[in-house]
Design a protein around this motif. Structure first.
Motif, short mmCIF file in Angstrom:
data_model
loop_
_atom_site.label_atom_id
_atom_site.label_comp_id
_atom_site.label_asym_id
_atom_site.label_seq_id
_atom_site.Cartn_x
_atom_site.Cartn_y
_atom_site.Cartn_z
N GLY A 172 44.17 33.14 -15.94
CA GLY A 172 44.75 32.79 -17.58
C GLY A 172 42.99 34.31 -18.31
N GLY A 173 43.13 35.12 -17.87
CA GLY A 173 42.27 36.10 -17.69
C GLY A 173 41.15 35.41 -17.86
N ARG A 174 39.85 34.86 -17.19
CA ARG A 174 39.29 33.58 -17.32
C ARG A 174 38.95 34.67 -15.83
NH1 ARG A 174 40.59 27.84 -18.97
NH2 ARG A 174 42.89 29.47 -18.34
N PRO A 175 37.01 34.32 -15.55
CA PRO A 175 36.63 34.64 -14.12
C PRO A 175 37.59 33.69 -13.35
CG PRO A 175 34.53 34.47 -16.11
CD PRO A 175 36.09 34.53 -16.49
N PHE A 176 37.64 34.74 -12.42
CA PHE A 176 37.64 33.44 -10.99
C PHE A 176 36.46 33.45 -9.48
CE2 PHE A 176 39.79 30.37 -8.18
CZ PHE A 176 39.67 29.34 -8.85
N LEU A 177 35.55 32.66 -9.03
CA LEU A 177 35.32 33.13 -7.68
C LEU A 177 35.60 31.95 -6.63
CD1 LEU A 177 32.31 34.41 -6.17
CD2 LEU A 177 31.41 32.19 -7.18
N LEU A 178 35.40 33.22 -5.56
CA LEU A 178 36.16 33.11 -4.23
C LEU A 178 35.35 33.00 -3.07
CD1 LEU A 178 39.81 34.95 -4.00
CD2 LEU A 178 40.22 31.65 -4.33
#
Length: 390
Positions: A281-287
């Protein structure tokens, strides 16, 4: 996608707790004498690095609107450990890391109860103090979800450190999804989800259940009549979720289902298709994961498929010398038990340090608006850390 509890997860924990020469031994060859080799002093987890002392409280929640999907009867239940910035010198001694029975079930699930004394694992010392007085203010909330079959306790080092840096942290045990978790009334709930999870579509089913669990948790922590007495500490406009393995997988599902979650972090959890139509949803994500989570690495190679669906700010970071349990407490505890694993040579202390540094930087940037240069790319002082952009 099957959940390989007796392959990848079991092998990882074997490597963490048993020296390499003993990996070929069966439980029949383990003797009570092996348990006696546990150190006399209980291991102590690394101290938090932030400026606050840390308080801790456990919370039992019951969602009477849902029947438990794994038991097929009774309402859905959660056990939650809340950690928060606290006034130094207040509160009582830290709560036990695990009960002895929880530790026994964890070890028995992997055939290690004769090799490692459950009491030695249970007695691991942490730093948060129960009943500590909170430091007034409003803090971002981070929900942490553990790997499948393991306890929320396995994320203690990370949870305590985040709380010391100025976060409220809610670590969740999802009923019937661990080898054994203590619930009120002397109940120990075991893994009824393990069978259904190891079937086609099982991974997605568990992710979906956890997403609903997290939405319910947020309702109970941020609603008009919150279940936690210190809920006023929570800034309801700054909420994120992270987790290890299955808990990390569930972070993406939870974000897709609940717009309150502003950022998500997956610590070495697979992201199998189908992916949420809206991505993050356009929100930040960390792998953030082990070398096996690098492109083509094997364990979580499907991050390559999920990568285009992460449509906001994103990073894909791996740490050389770690295994699937690298972001948890286990590498540190392995070292403290005097054990070694040639497949994961990075020291437990360094694994904890890197997990804390990069995870906190991610949440600081996206919940507090603080610049986080460590997330910009490789650094000479962290040669183990690799950035990927397939």
């Amino acid at each position: 996608m099957k959940i390989r509890r007796r392959t990848a997860a079991a092998a990882a924990l074997l490597a963490l707790l048993i020296p390499a020469p003993l990996l070929a031994a069966t439980t029949a060859t383990a003797t009570p004498a092996a348990a006696a080799q546990a150190p006399a002093g209980a291991p102590e987890l690394p101290a938090p690095t932030g400026r606050f002392a840390v308080g801790q409280e456990d919370l039992h929640l019951t969602d009477r609107s849902r029947t438990d999907p794994w038991a097929g009867t009774g309402p859905r239940e959660l056990m939650v450990t809340l950690r928060y910035p606290a006034q130094g010198g207040t509160g009582r001694a830290p709560a036990p890391y695990l009960s002895t029975e929880e530790a026994r079930l964890l070890l028995a699930d992997r055939g290690l109860d004769k090799a490692i004394a459950p009491a030695a694992l249970a007695a691991t010392r942490s730093h948060a103090r129960t009943g500590a007085r909170p430091v007034g203010g409003r803090y971002p909330l981070i929900v942490l979800s553990p790997g499948f079959t393991v306890s929320r306790a396995t994320l203690t080092s990370l949870a305590e450190d985040l709380a010391s840096r100025g976060y409220v942290v809610a670590a969740v045990d999802h009923a019937y999804e661990s080898a054994g978790t203590a619930f009120p009334g002397g109940r120990i709930l075991t893994c009824l989800a393990c069978g259904p999870a190891d079937t086609p579509g099982g991974h997605q089913a568990v992710m979906g259940v956890r997403a609903k669990d997290v939405s319910f948790l947020l309702d109970r922590l941020t609603g008009r009549h919150p279940a936690w007495r210190h809920a006023g500490l929570i800034d309801t406009g700054r909420i994120a979720m992270g987790g290890h393995s299955m808990g990390g997988s569930a972070a993406l599902s939870a974000m897709a289902a609940d717009q309150r979650i502003r950022a998500g972090a997956d610590l070495d959890g697979g992201l199998p298709a189908p992916y949420p139509a809206a991505g993050a949803g356009g929100r930040p994500f960390l792998l953030f994961g082990s070398a096996a989570s690098a492109p083509g690495g094997g364990l979580n190679g499907d991050w390559s498929g999920a990568w285009p669906y992460l449509d906001g700010w994103k990073r894909w970071i791996t740490v050389d010398g770690t295994d699937h349990f690298g972001p948890t407490d286990f590498p540190f505890l392995r070292d403290r038990f005097g054990l070694s694993d040639p497949t994961a040579p990075l020291s437990g202390s360094r694994a904890v340090e890197l997990t804390r540094t990069y995870t906190a930087a991610f949440f600081d940037q996206h919940l507090k608006g603080k610049p986080a240069p460590v997330l910009d790319g490789p650094r000479a002082d962290a040669p183990e850390v690799r950035f990927h952009n397939p």
